[in-house]
Write an enzyme that holds these catalytic residues in place. Structure first.
Site, PDB file in Angstrom:
ATOM      1  N   HIS A   9      42.142  46.895  36.331  1.00 53.72           N
ATOM      2  CA  HIS A   9      43.314  46.068  36.630  1.00 53.72           C
ATOM      3  C   HIS A   9      43.361  45.790  38.130  1.00 53.72           C
ATOM      4  O   HIS A   9      42.770  44.809  38.592  1.00 53.72           O
ATOM      5  CB  HIS A   9      44.557  46.799  36.121  1.00 53.72           C
ATOM      6  CG  HIS A   9      45.814  45.997  36.108  1.00 53.72           C
ATOM      7  ND1 HIS A   9      45.854  44.650  36.385  1.00 53.72           N
ATOM      8  CD2 HIS A   9      47.101  46.361  35.837  1.00 53.72           C
ATOM      9  CE1 HIS A   9      47.102  44.233  36.298  1.00 53.72           C
ATOM     10  NE2 HIS A   9      47.881  45.241  35.970  1.00 53.72           N
ATOM     11  N   HIS A  16      37.118  35.762  34.259  1.00 48.23           N
ATOM     12  CA  HIS A  16      38.504  36.196  34.076  1.00 48.23           C
ATOM     13  C   HIS A  16      38.849  36.094  32.601  1.00 48.23           C
ATOM     14  O   HIS A  16      38.410  35.176  31.917  1.00 48.23           O
ATOM     15  CB  HIS A  16      39.447  35.309  34.908  1.00 48.23           C
ATOM     16  CG  HIS A  16      40.796  35.916  35.111  1.00 48.23           C
ATOM     17  ND1 HIS A  16      41.796  35.819  34.191  1.00 48.23           N
ATOM     18  CD2 HIS A  16      41.293  36.658  36.136  1.00 48.23           C
ATOM     19  CE1 HIS A  16      42.857  36.457  34.633  1.00 48.23           C
ATOM     20  NE2 HIS A  16      42.582  36.984  35.803  1.00 48.23           N
ATOM     21  N   ASP A  36      40.012  38.307  43.093  1.00 52.77           N
ATOM     22  CA  ASP A  36      39.459  39.488  43.761  1.00 52.77           C
ATOM     23  C   ASP A  36      38.208  39.188  44.558  1.00 52.77           C
ATOM     24  O   ASP A  36      37.792  39.995  45.390  1.00 52.77           O
ATOM     25  CB  ASP A  36      39.155  40.576  42.727  1.00 52.77           C
ATOM     26  CG  ASP A  36      40.418  41.137  42.141  1.00 52.77           C
ATOM     27  OD1 ASP A  36      41.379  41.303  42.898  1.00 52.77           O
ATOM     28  OD2 ASP A  36      40.461  41.378  40.931  1.00 52.77           O
TER      29      ASP A  36
END
Ligand code: CMC
Length: 427
Positions: free
Chosen positions: A263, A305, A362
């Site tokens: 996460h 994703h 990220d």
């Protein structure tokens, strides 16, 4: 796909009409809340990937189109034009604040930044080698012991302010504790992001001059992470809160959920990957080839994703922010160069194109954090700083929703059927 007018379920000889709920962006859900009482069946959906747990008017995501909006405002506009505190107000209240509302909210947040002095002793009782994430989760949980439980709307409002204003202080203190430096007190003359940078990097021997460009990029990062609808940590906050646990306890649980590497921990993995590429002397092309080879077990971290299958709108904003930071600091950053090369190669590679794999948030956030001196083990703590206002907004929406019931999923039991206990000598 044709618009569905109704959903009908046939289970054995039973027929059940499932009422449909349609959202404002036309996404639809079939209401199965009467399924068990009428047919005896439950739905089976591990990871809740196909389960709507609530109706929400906070955040909208269309993964195919690469859309993310808070209260209807596109994330790109908020990241470009808003501030983190303005966006927090928007998430909490549903509308952008007017001038006096923003002024009052900013005043409230900037004047509640100090922690109870006993937190120094609390921190000192934790080992320095500990990760700052459980330290912050423990401190937020301990807020319940220091501050009154939010039972009335007025105290709830104070609790919201306390969480948003004190979190940067406890985050910076957790860091200072881990490196054995004296704790630095907040400065109320600085903006939210400036104050955090001050508490992270100033020392009693030397003040830290906050660069406004860096503070602005940090503010953008907080905006981009502020909410992402019903992800693991947000669902945790709602689930814990559904038992009427207080806001501090619910947020502390959210912090623990966020800590997991699947996460909030992915940007750390991106940095580790970029370090490994540079240390092991791979070219970007060689590493991309490894990531395509299923036998290697290697993935291109920061790519792909679960929801965004076109592009992650947050990554677009961050790519530019990343360039701004590197330019501003005048650093030659080998990691950024590798990141750019990886992106260029992967975006033109059939493997990644076919599978709709694009850079996610990220991919760049880790490079930015590291460039401004945030240590890797603080990355998830930073993520939580942004997500705080989203968690609170989701918690309040859950509490105000008359349809909220205590969260209590069912299961398909796969254990032993009933049997009799036997004494020790007969087992
Ligand atoms: N590198 C190489 N191949 C990949 C990657 C990657 N990063 N991501 C997916 N694939 C391949 C995967 O091997 C599979 O190939 P095939 O169809 O040949 O078996 C295909 O793409 C689909 O993969 P998946 O795992 O079924 O996709 P998913 O939607 O379940 O997983 C993901 C999404 C994010 C877990 C995955 O893309 C991944 O592991 N990415 C790297 C880790 C990462 O960056 N995580 C951060 C996510 S953003 C966090 C946030 O929004 O909070």
């Amino acid at each position: 796909m044709n618009k569905i007018e109704h959903a009908h379920l046939k289970a054995g000889d039973q027929n059940l009409d499932l009422p449909l709920s349609t959202g404002t962006e036309n996404e639809m859900g079939a209401d199965i809340s009467k399924l068990r009482s009428t047919t005896g069946l439950i739905t089976f959906d591990p990871g809740y990937g196909n389960t709507g747990s609530c109706k929400s008017n906070i955040t909208f995501i269309d993964g195919d189109k690469g859309i993310l909006s808070y209260r209807g405002y596109p994330i790109e506009q908020l990241a470009e034009q808003s501030s983190f505190l303005e966006t927090s107000w928007l998430l909490l209240n549903g509308e952008l604040p007017n001038q006096s509302q923003l002024k009052e909210f900013t005043h409230q947040v900037t004047t509640h930044t100090m922690l109870h002095e006993n937190f120094r002793g609390f921190l000192n009782s934790l080992p320095k080698s500990g990760h700052p994430m459980p330290m912050t989760a423990a401190m937020v949980s301990a807020f319940s012991a220091f501050y009154p439980e939010p039972e009335s709307p007025r105290v709830l409002q104070e609790t919201v302010i306390r969480l948003i204003s004190k979190y940067p202080t406890l985050a910076a203190w957790a860091y200072k504790h881990s490196v054995g430096q004296p704790l630095i007190y907040p400065r109320n003359d600085l903006s939210y992001s400036e104050n955090f940078l001050h508490m992270m990097f100033a020392t009693p021997c030397e003040d830290y001059e906050v660069d406004p460009v860096i503070a602005r990029v940090l503010d953008q990062l907080l905006i981009l992470h502020a909410d992402h609808e019903q992800n693991c940590s947000t669902s945790t906050v709602r689930l814990v809160g559904s038992s009427q646990a207080n806001l501090f306890a619910s947020i502390s649980a959210g912090l623990s959920a966020l800590w997991g590497p699947l996460h909030g921990g992915a940007n750390q993995k991106v940095i580790e990957m970029l370090d490994a590429i540079s240390e092991m002397g791979y070219t970007a092309q060689e590493f991309v080839d490894r990531a395509k080879d299923k036998k290697s077990q290697v993935r291109l971290m920061g790519f792909g994703h679960r929801v965004y299958k076109n592009f992650d709108p947050r990554a677009k904003v961050l790519k530019k922010a990343c360039q701004d930071v590197v330019e501003r600091l005048g650093i030659s950053n080998r990691q950024l160069e590798i990141a750019m090369e990886l992106e260029e190669i992967a975006l033109n590679d059939e493997y990644f194109i076919e599978r709709n794999l694009y850079p996610n948030v990220d991919f760049y956030s880790g490079v930015i954090y590291r460039s401004i001196g945030i240590p890797v083990n603080m990355f998830t703590v930073m993520f939580a700083m942004g997500r705080m206002s989203g968690w609170i907004a989701q918690w309040m929406e859950m509490r105000n929703d008359p349809d909220t019931r205590i969260g209590r999923p069912r299961q398909i039991y796969t254990g032993q059927t009933q049997r009799d206990w036997a004494p020790l000598d007969q087992r």
